[in-house]
Scaffold this motif. Structure first.
Motif, PDB file in Angstrom:
ATOM      1  N   GLN A 324      65.972  15.559  32.428  1.00 27.49           N
ATOM      2  CA  GLN A 324      65.361  14.720  31.393  1.00 27.49           C
ATOM      3  C   GLN A 324      66.317  14.461  30.233  1.00 27.49           C
ATOM      4  N   PRO A 325      67.451  13.820  30.462  1.00 31.46           N
ATOM      5  CA  PRO A 325      68.308  13.490  29.320  1.00 31.46           C
ATOM      6  C   PRO A 325      67.595  12.527  28.388  1.00 31.46           C
ATOM      7  N   ASP A 326      67.820  12.689  27.100  1.00 36.53           N
ATOM      8  CA  ASP A 326      67.270  11.770  26.113  1.00 36.53           C
ATOM      9  C   ASP A 326      68.337  10.726  25.804  1.00 36.53           C
ATOM     10  N   ASN A 327      67.998   9.440  25.946  1.00 33.14           N
ATOM     11  CA  ASN A 327      68.990   8.382  25.773  1.00 33.14           C
ATOM     12  C   ASN A 327      69.618   8.379  24.386  1.00 33.14           C
ATOM     13  N   TYR A 328      68.894   8.830  23.372  1.00 34.03           N
ATOM     14  CA  TYR A 328      69.457   8.953  22.028  1.00 34.03           C
ATOM     15  C   TYR A 328      70.180  10.287  21.852  1.00 34.03           C
ATOM     16  N   TYR A 329      69.474  11.395  22.059  1.00 36.52           N
ATOM     17  CA  TYR A 329      70.036  12.706  21.756  1.00 36.52           C
ATOM     18  C   TYR A 329      71.304  12.985  22.556  1.00 36.52           C
ATOM     19  N   PHE A 330      71.362  12.471  23.775  1.00 33.40           N
ATOM     20  CA  PHE A 330      72.467  12.792  24.679  1.00 33.40           C
ATOM     21  C   PHE A 330      73.664  11.852  24.511  1.00 33.40           C
ATOM     22  N   GLY A 331      73.539  10.882  23.637  1.00 35.58           N
ATOM     23  CA  GLY A 331      74.681  10.017  23.373  1.00 35.58           C
ATOM     24  C   GLY A 331      74.692   8.722  24.142  1.00 35.58           C
ATOM     25  N   GLY A 332      73.533   8.303  24.660  1.00 39.16           N
ATOM     26  CA  GLY A 332      73.463   6.981  25.264  1.00 39.16           C
ATOM     27  C   GLY A 332      73.109   6.963  26.730  1.00 39.16           C
ATOM     28  N   MET A 333      73.053   5.745  27.259  1.00 38.48           N
ATOM     29  CA  MET A 333      72.553   5.517  28.610  1.00 38.48           C
ATOM     30  C   MET A 333      73.593   5.806  29.688  1.00 38.48           C
ATOM     31  N   LYS A 348      67.435  15.851  43.481  1.00 40.45           N
ATOM     32  CA  LYS A 348      66.585  16.092  42.321  1.00 40.45           C
ATOM     33  C   LYS A 348      66.252  14.771  41.637  1.00 40.45           C
ATOM     34  N   ALA A 349      65.164  14.769  40.887  1.00 36.55           N
ATOM     35  CA  ALA A 349      64.667  13.546  40.262  1.00 36.55           C
ATOM     36  C   ALA A 349      65.062  13.486  38.794  1.00 36.55           C
ATOM     37  N   CYS A 350      64.873  12.312  38.197  1.00 33.54           N
ATOM     38  CA  CYS A 350      65.202  12.099  36.785  1.00 33.54           C
ATOM     39  C   CYS A 350      64.087  11.317  36.113  1.00 33.54           C
ATOM     40  N   THR A 351      63.733  11.748  34.914  1.00 35.00           N
ATOM     41  CA  THR A 351      62.889  10.957  34.025  1.00 35.00           C
ATOM     42  C   THR A 351      63.402  11.190  32.621  1.00 35.00           C
ATOM     43  N   PRO A 352      63.779  10.154  31.883  1.00 32.72           N
ATOM     44  CA  PRO A 352      64.367  10.392  30.558  1.00 32.72           C
ATOM     45  C   PRO A 352      63.337  10.885  29.564  1.00 32.72           C
ATOM     46  N   HIS A 353      63.753  11.780  28.697  1.00 36.12           N
ATOM     47  CA  HIS A 353      62.926  12.077  27.529  1.00 36.12           C
ATOM     48  C   HIS A 353      62.990  10.874  26.605  1.00 36.12           C
ATOM     49  N   MET A 364      63.804   3.079  27.076  1.00 34.55           N
ATOM     50  CA  MET A 364      63.333   3.893  28.195  1.00 34.55           C
ATOM     51  C   MET A 364      63.126   3.043  29.435  1.00 34.55           C
ATOM     52  N   ALA A 365      62.447   1.906  29.281  1.00 35.33           N
ATOM     53  CA  ALA A 365      62.135   1.061  30.435  1.00 35.33           C
ATOM     54  C   ALA A 365      63.405   0.518  31.087  1.00 35.33           C
ATOM     55  N   HIS A 366      64.362   0.093  30.283  1.00 32.41           N
ATOM     56  CA  HIS A 366      65.613  -0.414  30.843  1.00 32.41           C
ATOM     57  C   HIS A 366      66.369   0.678  31.599  1.00 32.41           C
ATOM     58  N   PHE A 367      66.409   1.866  31.049  1.00 34.05           N
ATOM     59  CA  PHE A 367      67.116   2.954  31.734  1.00 34.05           C
ATOM     60  C   PHE A 367      66.466   3.260  33.075  1.00 34.05           C
ATOM     61  N   VAL A 368      65.151   3.384  33.077  1.00 38.23           N
ATOM     62  CA  VAL A 368      64.434   3.697  34.319  1.00 38.23           C
ATOM     63  C   VAL A 368      64.603   2.574  35.336  1.00 38.23           C
ATOM     64  N   SER A 369      64.731   1.340  34.879  1.00 43.29           N
ATOM     65  CA  SER A 369      64.845   0.217  35.808  1.00 43.29           C
ATOM     66  C   SER A 369      66.009   0.385  36.768  1.00 43.29           C
ATOM     67  N   ALA A 370      67.042   1.111  36.351  1.00 44.70           N
ATOM     68  CA  ALA A 370      68.239   1.271  37.173  1.00 44.70           C
ATOM     69  C   ALA A 370      68.362   2.660  37.800  1.00 44.70           C
ATOM     70  N   LEU A 371      67.363   3.511  37.626  1.00 47.55           N
ATOM     71  CA  LEU A 371      67.468   4.889  38.123  1.00 47.55           C
ATOM     72  C   LEU A 371      67.380   4.940  39.647  1.00 47.55           C
ATOM     73  N   PRO A 372      68.310   5.636  40.300  1.00 51.42           N
ATOM     74  CA  PRO A 372      68.221   5.783  41.754  1.00 51.42           C
ATOM     75  C   PRO A 372      67.208   6.837  42.188  1.00 51.42           C
TER      76      PRO A 372
END
Length: 428
Positions: A324-333, A348-353, A364-372
């Protein structure tokens, strides 16, 4: 992965994500290895980290960053980047910049001026060396860095005429299913449930995350632990209230010891929750693995993690099933996508915080749109924002538990120029 956990995942509580990904390679125990025999797990992950994320081939000519500005209006922050040819990109900063803006101006901004935005992968790596920025761990450097990266990605998307997902891969999820993230751990059970029901009804949520444990971050009382027995009461009550059709998740924010986390985790298993987030403190790597090994319930984490190397260990050693990386806290997408790719390679799966406020739901929506390797639902904290914008390709509303991802260039929204014009450039 233990046999019990595999049965749990295959039962569908991860929505079939694990079944569609490569099988997990090594077990939890690291094989003994010396300098002449590198650990194959880490070699595999290091190979993934060497792979570029941004599609540089979309940009045949250099995109030189001429100006990079932080704009402020009270507690509202924007980042505006302009290329030498006049193209611009804009991002909405996290509210935490009201404390962290000096790091933006002094530690990050000078590094990017004059650089080629096509080198964004390398820039995001080397900026940690500049000014010894690696000394500023976590949110301190991650939040201002993400604000810069988001603006550069918006710039690049507008130049290429492509949405974010197509800058780094392909659009896999044109719509994103969300889970309603709720708080209220300091409140009695009856009041908590009433507020949770209100939140679910407002957005017609089909999935829900509740808080468990007693991390009383909102008080100066050193001995505050929250209402006694709340967790043990609310876990079964929420399942009974919303029924079997509601997907449920739980977050402890690192509150528990290993022993108590296992106890609460078994209660969550009994009532068919989908994952247990941060059962112990985020940097207790070994303890996280101990909880994971004791439960069939998938363990999620990464909101607070600040290091690619840290995620590398957690993935290689099977301490997390969901990152669960956070797109802000972790330094970006781009950095977050590197984590997702490592996780996918190990089944393993991914869902961003998701950080709240601003346009967090959009990013959040843009990041998830490209998640494998996306999970079935993704964190959502509401659509309230003080940022006036126009989006021509999506209503950006939750309809039957889903948000349509914008398809316009960059992040697909145009922020009101009058609103932008009210902000002042931060110079110190």
């Amino acid at each position: 992965m233990t046999t019990t956990r595999r049965r749990f995942v295959e039962a569908g509580l991860l929505g079939g994500v694990a079944a569609g990904l490569p099988a997990s390679t090594p077990g939890a125990e690291a094989p003994r290895s010396g300098p002449s025999r590198p650990d194959p797990r880490y070699a595999k992950l290091d190979g993934i980290l060497r792979q570029p994320v941004l599609k540089r081939e979309l940009f045949p000519a250099p995109v030189i960053i001429e100006t990079l500005e932080l704009l402020r209006l009270g507690d509202s922050f924007l980042c505006r980047v302009r290329a030498r040819d006049g193209a611009t990109g804009l991002s909405v900063g996290h509210s935490g910049l009201r404390v962290l803006y000096p790091l933006f101006v002094q530690n990050l901004q000078p590094f990017f001026i004059g650089k080629d935005a096509r080198d964004l992968d390398l820039l995001l790596e080397k900026v940690f060396v500049y000014n010894f920025n690696f000394r500023y761990g976590g949110i301190s450097i991650g939040t201002p860095l993400a604000t810069i990266e988001l603006a550069i990605l918006d710039l690049l998307g507008r130049i290429a005429g492509k949405p974010f997902g197509e800058l780094i891969g392909e659009i896999r999820h044109p719509e994103v299913s969300v889970y309603q993230a709720t708080e209220y751990r300091e409140k009695p059970v009856a009041e908590s449930l009433e507020l949770i029901q209100r939140d679910v009804a407002e957005y017609d949520a089909r999935a829900l995350k509740i808080k468990v444990g007693g991390l009383m971050f909102m008080t100066t009382d050193m001995r505050a632990v929250g209402p006694e027995g709340r967790t043990e009461t609310i876990i079964p009550l929420v399942r009974k209230t919303f029924g079997d059709r509601m997907a449920l998740y739980a977050d402890a924010n690192g509150f528990y010891s290993v022993e108590d986390a296992i106890r609460v985790g078994r209660l969550l298993e009994e009532h068919r929750y989908g994952f247990f987030e941060e059962p112990v403190m985020f940097d207790w790597y070994e303890e996280t693995r101990q909880v994971e090994e004791a439960l069939a319930l998938p363990i999620a984490g990464g909101e607070q993690e600040y290091s690619l190397h840290g995620f590398r260990w957690l993935i290689a050693n099977d301490a997390l099933q969901i990152v669960q990386p956070d797109n802000y806290y972790f330094g970006g997408m781009i950095r977050s996508m590197q984590v997702a790719r490592m996780a996918a390679a190990f089944g393993k799966a991914c869902t961003p915080h998701m950080s709240g406020g601003g346009l967090g739901f959009l990013y959040m929506a843009h990041f998830v749109s490209a998640l494998p390797n996306a999970t079935p639902h993704h964190e959502f904290k509401g659509l309230r924002t003080s940022v006036p914008f126009e989006c021509r390709t999506s209503p950006l509303k939750v309809v039957e538990g889903r948000i349509k991802v914008p398809t316009g260039p960059g992040f697909g929204v145009d922020i009101d120029p009058a609103f932008v014009g009210k902000h002042q450039v931060v110079t110190a």
